[in-house]
Design a protein around this motif. Structure first.
Motif, short mmCIF file in Angstrom:
data_model
loop_
_atom_site.label_atom_id
_atom_site.label_comp_id
_atom_site.label_asym_id
_atom_site.label_seq_id
_atom_site.Cartn_x
_atom_site.Cartn_y
_atom_site.Cartn_z
N LYS A 17 33.46 44.59 48.57
CA LYS A 17 33.56 45.10 50.13
C LYS A 17 34.72 44.99 50.09
O LYS A 17 35.93 45.02 51.02
CB LYS A 17 32.79 45.32 51.32
CG LYS A 17 31.33 45.69 50.60
CD LYS A 17 31.39 47.67 51.17
CE LYS A 17 30.41 48.16 50.53
NZ LYS A 17 30.68 50.25 50.58
N GLU A 18 35.01 43.34 49.67
CA GLU A 18 36.35 42.85 50.36
C GLU A 18 37.60 43.09 49.75
O GLU A 18 38.53 42.92 50.35
CB GLU A 18 36.19 41.50 50.17
CG GLU A 18 35.11 40.41 50.78
CD GLU A 18 35.14 38.23 49.90
OE1 GLU A 18 36.08 38.35 51.13
OE2 GLU A 18 35.63 38.67 49.04
N CYS A 19 37.31 44.12 48.89
CA CYS A 19 38.06 44.41 47.88
C CYS A 19 38.94 45.82 49.32
O CYS A 19 39.72 45.98 48.15
CB CYS A 19 37.72 45.19 46.68
SG CYS A 19 37.25 43.66 45.14
N GLU A 20 38.54 46.63 49.34
CA GLU A 20 38.59 48.07 49.90
C GLU A 20 39.67 47.32 50.88
O GLU A 20 40.08 46.81 52.00
CB GLU A 20 37.58 48.63 51.14
CG GLU A 20 35.95 48.78 49.78
CD GLU A 20 34.89 49.58 51.06
OE1 GLU A 20 35.16 48.96 52.11
OE2 GLU A 20 33.98 49.85 50.14
N GLY A 21 40.48 48.74 50.25
CA GLY A 21 41.78 48.74 51.37
C GLY A 21 43.52 47.63 50.36
O GLY A 21 44.42 48.12 50.39
N HIS A 22 43.00 47.32 49.31
CA HIS A 22 44.56 46.10 49.05
C HIS A 22 43.78 47.10 47.95
O HIS A 22 43.89 47.70 47.32
CB HIS A 22 42.88 44.87 48.00
CG HIS A 22 42.98 43.44 49.39
ND1 HIS A 22 43.98 43.60 50.07
CD2 HIS A 22 41.90 43.70 50.46
CE1 HIS A 22 43.87 42.50 51.02
NE2 HIS A 22 42.57 42.86 51.26
N PHE A 23 45.34 46.40 47.09
CA PHE A 23 45.39 47.47 45.37
C PHE A 23 45.35 46.07 44.32
O PHE A 23 45.23 44.87 44.51
CB PHE A 23 46.78 47.62 45.59
CG PHE A 23 48.01 46.38 46.11
CD1 PHE A 23 47.97 46.44 47.43
CD2 PHE A 23 48.26 45.80 45.03
CE1 PHE A 23 48.82 46.15 47.78
CE2 PHE A 23 49.64 45.22 45.69
CZ PHE A 23 49.70 44.96 46.79
N SER A 73 48.40 54.66 48.10
CA SER A 73 47.65 53.70 49.19
C SER A 73 47.31 55.46 50.26
O SER A 73 46.09 55.36 50.83
CB SER A 73 48.20 53.43 50.11
OG SER A 73 49.29 53.63 50.78
N GLU A 74 48.38 57.18 49.68
CA GLU A 74 47.64 57.41 51.20
C GLU A 74 47.32 58.77 50.16
O GLU A 74 48.36 59.01 49.16
CB GLU A 74 49.11 58.16 52.03
CG GLU A 74 48.88 56.96 52.93
CD GLU A 74 47.88 56.19 54.41
OE1 GLU A 74 47.08 57.90 54.48
OE2 GLU A 74 47.13 55.82 54.35
N SER A 116 50.38 37.53 41.80
CA SER A 116 50.73 37.65 44.00
C SER A 116 50.12 39.06 44.03
O SER A 116 50.12 39.03 45.17
CB SER A 116 52.81 38.49 43.24
OG SER A 116 52.29 39.80 43.21
N GLU A 117 49.36 39.59 43.38
CA GLU A 117 48.33 41.02 44.00
C GLU A 117 47.39 40.39 44.86
O GLU A 117 46.93 39.13 44.12
CB GLU A 117 48.27 41.98 42.83
CG GLU A 117 49.92 42.82 42.48
CD GLU A 117 49.48 43.65 41.53
OE1 GLU A 117 48.05 43.77 41.37
OE2 GLU A 117 50.12 44.27 41.84
N PRO A 118 46.67 41.04 45.52
CA PRO A 118 45.58 40.17 46.16
C PRO A 118 44.02 40.46 45.14
O PRO A 118 43.35 39.75 45.46
CB PRO A 118 45.27 41.25 47.03
CG PRO A 118 45.81 42.72 46.64
CD PRO A 118 47.18 42.10 46.21
N LEU A 147 38.29 40.59 45.34
CA LEU A 147 39.59 39.16 45.44
C LEU A 147 39.91 37.82 45.27
O LEU A 147 39.48 37.06 45.56
CB LEU A 147 39.49 39.80 47.87
CG LEU A 147 40.38 38.98 48.38
CD1 LEU A 147 41.74 40.08 48.62
CD2 LEU A 147 39.48 38.75 49.38
N ALA A 166 42.66 36.63 45.66
CA ALA A 166 43.51 35.66 46.28
C ALA A 166 42.66 34.69 47.36
O ALA A 166 43.45 33.78 47.57
CB ALA A 166 44.35 36.66 48.01
#
Lengths: 199, 160
Positions: A44-50, A90-91, A123-125, A171, A173
């Motif tokens: 769930k920590e990954c949601e919204g990330h890329f 993202s959209e 460099s990505e999350p 994640l 990061a």
């Protein structure tokens, strides 16, 4: 020296030792359900990330950066089910270069052979954990959708494969995450192995 | 000590205090929404402000409280009504989504309203709060730190 006093001290020492070791064990003594919930929470920590996948998984000049909209990890009978929904923007776009990918992978954790970190752009999350299985014992179902300018969705049917490798995004990061998820998957594998072997 | 749910409820109450107050910059109108929701393991802090030019900006800040590294006051030297808490998080773990609705070019013609979304991943997340109550910064800071500590304690079964 007073023997009684010595006995008492030894008893106290042993008691202390026992309580410390049981405390240390308690840290990883989660049940199957708790461990699945823990991995689900990590997803769930990954949601919204890329994440931009390595290699040429997508061709034709479309954007490769995948945005993760929803992820889950659940018990599914004798197996576990890993669901990952993503899109390359993202959209939602109503043009031919946009797509949404819905992937579900089902496997029995007792079949896990190895858990390693895959190559990622630091460099990505998000990073990726590669889970390898004994033979092609992981069932992977994939659906891809895209949308026309009229707003209607298109779908080219569910594709099902038997695969020997699964990719679990995480994640990266947070540098402690890989080891935590690896330990949780190993713990889950050991529990499924123990339960899977009555003879 | 408050539980996680109680702490989130407390932060919710504090964040809601900015509703109906004007933003700290002259072009900003009133805040119409503000609050927090919990989607385990992350929290979402959101606010909506109506600008004086009729555009509406919704901001959602998503992060896992365990990734908080520092909380400071963004505006210590002024007497504005609204201030911002600067919440520093581990790089690339926080996310800010801004959704802007603009009336263009004809006022009140909804067909001409344009919408745009921006996603960024700053290390410093800005949370609007009611600064005119002098004690609010410390209260919200303490509540966020308490939430972080509660979440950290929960997050450890496979740590180390």
């Amino acid at each position: 020296m007073n023997t009684n006093k010595m006995k008492k001290e030894i008893f106290l020492y042993l008691l202390l030792l026992t309580s410390f070791s049981s405390f240390a064990q308690e840290k990883t003594m989660l049940t199957k359900e708790e461990t699945i919930n823990y991995i689900n929470k990590k997803l769930k920590e990954c949601e919204g990330h890329f994440r931009t996948p390595d290699g040429s998984a997508f061709t034709g000049g479309v954007a490769k950066k995948m945005h993760y909209t929803s992820l889950s990890f659940n018990a599914d009978g004798d197996r576990v089910s890993l669901s990952i929904n993503s899109s390359n923007y993202s959209e939602r776009k109503y043009t031919s270069d946009y797509f949404e990918r819905y992937t579900t992978q089902q496997f029995n954790p007792s079949q896990i052979l190895s858990i390693t970190e895959g190559a990622s752009d630091k460099s990505e999350p998000l990073g990726i954990i590669i889970i390898k299985f004994i033979s092609n014992s992981c069932i992977s179902k994939q659906n891809v959708y895209w949308y026309g300018s009229d707003g209607f969705g298109n779908h080219d049917g569910t594709k099902t494969f038997s695969v020997k490798e699964s990719g679990l995004v995480f994640l990266s990061a947070d540098p402690s995450n890989f080891n935590k998820i690896k330990k949780a998957l190993e713990h889950l594998r050991d529990m499924y192995k123990a339960g899977d072997d009555p003879f | 000590m408050l539980t996680k749910e109680e702490t989130i409820k407390y932060i919710q109450k504090k964040l809601k205090e900015i509703i109906d107050f004007e933003g700290r910059y002259p072009e900003m109108g009133k805040y119409t929404e503000s609050g927090i929701s919990f989607n385990d393991p992350k929290i979402s802090i959101f606010r909506q402000v109506n600008y004086k030019n009729s555009s509406i900006v919704e901001t959602t800040i998503d992060f896992n409280p365990v990734h908080i590294t520092d909380i400071t006051d963004g505006h210590t030297n002024d007497d504005g009504t609204i201030g911002y808490l600067k919440v520093k998080v581990v790089a690339k773990t926080g996310m800010v989504k801004t959704f802007k609705t603009e009336s263009d070019p004809q006022p009140n013609n909804f067909n001409y309203w344009s919408k745009s979304t921006t996603n960024t991943q700053p290390t410093e997340l800005l949370i609007a709060y009611l600064k005119s109550d002098g004690s609010n910064f410390t209260k919200i800071k303490k509540a966020l730190e308490h939430l972080r500590d509660l979440c950290k304690a929960e997050d450890d079964p496979f740590g180390n």
